[in-house]
Design a protein around this motif. Structure first.
Motif, short mmCIF file in Angstrom:
data_model
loop_
_atom_site.label_atom_id
_atom_site.label_comp_id
_atom_site.label_asym_id
_atom_site.label_seq_id
_atom_site.Cartn_x
_atom_site.Cartn_y
_atom_site.Cartn_z
N LEU A 69 0.60 -4.45 2.08
CA LEU A 69 -0.20 -5.75 1.46
C LEU A 69 0.22 -5.73 0.08
N LEU A 70 0.17 -4.46 -0.78
CA LEU A 70 0.36 -4.60 -2.05
C LEU A 70 1.86 -4.77 -2.50
N GLN A 71 2.09 -5.51 -3.41
CA GLN A 71 3.44 -5.97 -4.01
C GLN A 71 4.25 -5.08 -4.42
N PRO A 72 5.58 -4.60 -4.57
CA PRO A 72 6.18 -3.76 -5.74
C PRO A 72 6.14 -4.47 -6.87
N LYS A 73 6.11 -3.59 -8.01
CA LYS A 73 5.90 -3.74 -9.28
C LYS A 73 7.18 -4.62 -9.83
N PHE A 74 6.55 -5.57 -10.94
CA PHE A 74 7.58 -6.20 -11.76
C PHE A 74 7.87 -5.39 -12.75
N ARG A 75 8.99 -5.73 -13.13
CA ARG A 75 9.80 -4.64 -14.44
C ARG A 75 10.78 -5.61 -15.05
N LEU A 76 11.52 -4.86 -15.97
CA LEU A 76 12.64 -5.61 -16.48
C LEU A 76 13.76 -5.38 -15.60
N VAL A 129 -4.07 2.93 -9.17
CA VAL A 129 -5.42 3.51 -8.98
C VAL A 129 -6.06 3.15 -7.81
N PHE A 130 -5.82 2.12 -7.48
CA PHE A 130 -6.35 1.54 -6.10
C PHE A 130 -5.68 2.13 -4.90
N LEU A 131 -4.63 2.35 -4.82
CA LEU A 131 -3.72 2.89 -4.05
C LEU A 131 -4.14 4.63 -3.67
N LYS A 132 -3.96 5.37 -5.12
CA LYS A 132 -4.07 6.77 -4.96
C LYS A 132 -5.48 7.34 -5.25
N ALA A 133 -6.38 6.62 -6.09
CA ALA A 133 -7.66 6.94 -6.44
C ALA A 133 -8.57 5.83 -6.43
N PRO A 134 -8.87 5.26 -4.92
CA PRO A 134 -9.78 4.07 -4.91
C PRO A 134 -11.25 4.29 -5.23
N GLU A 135 -11.48 5.70 -4.87
CA GLU A 135 -13.07 6.13 -5.06
C GLU A 135 -13.50 5.99 -6.59
N SER A 136 -12.51 5.91 -7.52
CA SER A 136 -13.00 5.66 -9.16
C SER A 136 -13.19 4.19 -9.18
N LEU A 137 -12.81 3.28 -8.44
CA LEU A 137 -12.99 1.77 -8.56
C LEU A 137 -14.43 1.39 -8.17
N PHE A 138 -14.96 2.19 -7.25
CA PHE A 138 -16.19 1.76 -6.79
C PHE A 138 -17.39 2.79 -6.93
N ILE A 170 -14.53 2.70 1.93
CA ILE A 170 -13.35 2.94 1.00
C ILE A 170 -12.35 3.17 2.39
N ASP A 171 -12.70 3.77 3.45
CA ASP A 171 -11.75 4.13 4.38
C ASP A 171 -11.14 2.94 4.97
N LEU A 172 -11.75 1.79 4.74
CA LEU A 172 -11.14 0.32 5.38
C LEU A 172 -10.29 -0.35 4.46
N LEU A 173 -9.93 0.25 3.10
CA LEU A 173 -9.28 -0.33 2.38
C LEU A 173 -7.63 0.03 2.65
N PRO A 174 -6.96 -0.99 2.39
CA PRO A 174 -5.39 -0.86 2.97
C PRO A 174 -4.80 0.18 1.99
N ARG A 175 -4.05 0.77 2.62
CA ARG A 175 -2.94 1.83 2.00
C ARG A 175 -1.93 1.48 1.85
N LEU A 176 -0.93 2.24 1.47
CA LEU A 176 0.41 1.80 0.79
C LEU A 176 1.37 1.34 2.26
N ILE A 194 -2.73 1.71 9.31
CA ILE A 194 -2.80 0.87 8.03
C ILE A 194 -3.87 1.31 7.16
N PHE A 195 -4.89 1.12 7.91
CA PHE A 195 -6.33 1.32 7.01
C PHE A 195 -6.92 2.66 6.91
N GLY A 196 -6.62 3.43 7.75
CA GLY A 196 -7.10 4.76 7.83
C GLY A 196 -8.50 4.84 8.34
N GLY A 197 -8.96 3.84 8.79
CA GLY A 197 -10.52 4.07 9.38
C GLY A 197 -10.63 3.49 10.69
N ASN A 198 -11.71 3.02 11.36
CA ASN A 198 -11.87 2.60 12.62
C ASN A 198 -11.37 1.19 12.85
#
Length: 537
Positions: free
Chosen positions: A245-252, A206-215, A235-241, A35-39
């Protein structure tokens, strides 16, 4: 996915409430590592299941006859019944209100202040068009000023919002929900929501695919309690897809989803015969009582919008009338609603009768020379001018840049051969003016089947006055284009004829009216039964 019963965000006034329920701990180190890709052994955070609050209703998928109308007095070509199947999904129980949309406007104003010339058009492009209330033979001056912002109308459906604006609101709603979840879980700073940085306002993709740009060290948005974790890169401890944890997108909702959810239970049938009990009159009026209570907000007859047992003259507060069989309010009356689809007169179910939708555009991330995903620059984001002269922001600063998939992705695929298949099997070929018997019709930009007038890009003179451009061609045969979007359902200003869920109309995606609003939907992930992915946890 951690939601148990619903995917929704409940707004009240100018703030929304997120309800957090049921703590869930993961004990398998191997599972945590995936899940976390880390230790995972040093991972001290336990995840919680999140309820997104009240407001979305689970719609269990099924088969139904789309386009089945009781009468077609206008003799429209686009009411031909087709058998369709929709997968399970969630839908807002009511239309998006002024209060909900105002929360979005206030967020844009705070994060991208109009005082900064660079951001001025971001806020302006999202504002509803309040002038939709103006009428050449009617007095609505107060509505143009008060309808959107006055608390008296806070729980009324927002109007004056184009299809493009509705889509962007849904994207914003997704990001704010996921941001709140990550703050609650301790992955993001608690003050991030109140003090976002414009070029790095939280974005789910961005959080899922390029988290390094947020920090960044100079303004680190990563929450502090990682000091006791022996790891080089937090960053390796951040949750991935994979964490769910992250919810599917809202849409019409798609047109098929909206129509399925609007139909009474007894009309989800495979027969092409419509029961007499499902006339518009019986759906909006309850008999057997002394006052014959009306069950929807619509126009009864000329000069009679408000009946003795009705509660509205124009729009009305959401949930003023009983919900339908699914628990959805105002699927008939109040305001018509945008759906996701591009409009075409013919709904073709011969190739696809599952989750039918026309309007796909398949995109991929732009990869820079350094091999990393490219983000929209803070000072070079693109703002276009729509044919009606209003601005539209294609992407906010800090979002991922996308481009249509190319030949490499479509080469020898059996499912798609075009990154933007809006014209796939486009309509009745024999009715096209370009049809030649025995010859295959080729679609090009110069000869599409639906060759509506092409609006010349508007410009402005040195005084700021708009310079309008018009299509002078004498060979246009239709008003339908790839910018024509479907809207469904009747409104406060429609007769009962338009309340039939199968009726469909079109409007360019950049225009808005005082009788069209919208509601959001969320795909159900996993099993088609209630709970989907969660049912296996």
């Amino acid at each position: 996915m951690k939601s148990i019963d619903s995917f929704s965000m409940k707004f009240s006034g100018t703030s929304f409430l997120l309800l957090i329920v049921l703590s869930l701990s993961f004990t398998s180190c191997r599972f945590l590592e995936s899940i976390f890709g880390g230790n995972a052994e040093n991972q001290s955070k336990s995840l919680k299941r999140h309820s997104l609050g009240e407001g979305l209703v689970f719609i269990k998928g099924g088969s139904f006859t789309q386009g089945l109308v009781e009468n077609d007095v206008l003799n429209e070509w686009n009411q031909r019944p087709t058998q369709q199947q929709v997968m399970s999904f969630y839908m807002d129980e009511s239309e998006v209100t002024n209060a909900m949309y105002l929360e979005y406007i206030n967020w844009l104003k705070e994060v991208f202040p109009s005082s900064n010339p660079l951001y001025k058009l971001i806020h302006e492009s999202a504002l509803p068009d309040t002038l939709v209330w103006n009428s050449p033979l009617g007095y609505f001056d107060e509505l143009t000023q008060y309808y959107f912002r006055n608390p008296a109308y806070a729980e009324y459906p927002v109007v004056g919002v184009s299809w493009l604006q509705a889509v962007q609101f849904a994207e914003w709603r997704t990001d704010r929900l996921n941001e709140a979840i990550l703050i609650d879980q301790g992955f993001l700073n608690e003050d991030l929501k109140d003090n976002p940085i414009p070029e790095r306002a939280f974005n789910s993709s961005v959080f899922l695919k390029a988290p390094e740009s947020l920090f960044h060290q100079e303004s680190d948005q990563l929450l502090a309690p990682f000091d006791d974790v022996d790891i080089d890169n937090p960053i390796d401890l951040l949750p991935r897809l994979e964490s769910g944890l992250l919810q599917p997108k809202f849409r019409l909702p798609t047109e098929a989803e909206w129509e399925f959810a609007a139909l009474p239970n007894q009309n989800r049938i495979k027969s092409s015969v419509l029961p007499r009990s499902l006339t518009p009159k019986s759906r909006v009026r309850q008999y057997g009582s002394s006052n014959n209570r009306f069950l929807a907000n619509f126009k009864l007859r000329q000069g009679n919008y408000e009946t003795p047992s009705d509660v509205a003259t124009i729009t009305t507060r959401i949930k003023s009338f009983p919900a339908n069989d699914f628990g959805l309010y105002d699927m008939e009356g109040n305001v018509s609603e945008w759906v996701l689809d591009i409009y075409r007169p013919v709904v073709d179910n011969q190739e696809s009768d599952l989750n039918y939708f026309r309007g796909n555009t398949f995109m991929k991330e732009v990869i820079g020379p350094n091999g990393k995903i490219t983000l929209v620059p803070n000072d070079r984001f693109r703002i276009d001018t729509l044919p009606n002269g209003r601005p539209i922001v294609e992407s906010l600063p800090g979002e991922i840049q996308y481009t249509p998939i190319g030949d490499a992705e479509t080469f020898m695929r059996t499912n798609i051969d075009n990154p933007s298949p809006m014209r796939h099997n486009d309509g009745d070929v024999e009715s096209s003016i370009f049809y030649r018997y025995g010859e295959e019709l080729q679609y090009h930009d110069t000869d599409p089947m639906y060759n509506s007038p092409r609006h010349v890009q508007v410009t402005f003179d040195q005084n700021g006055q708009i310079i309008r451009g018009y299509d002078s061609s004498n060979y246009r045969t239709t008003l339908i284009s790839d910018q024509s979007r479907v809207y469904k359902g009747g409104s406060w200003k429609d007769r009962a004829y338009w309340l039939d869920p199968a009726k469909r109309r079109l409007l360019p995606q950049y225009l808005s009216t005082n009788s069209i609003g919208f509601r959001c939907a969320v795909s159900n992930i996993g099993s088609n039964s209630r709970g989907g992915f969660l049912s296996r946890r």
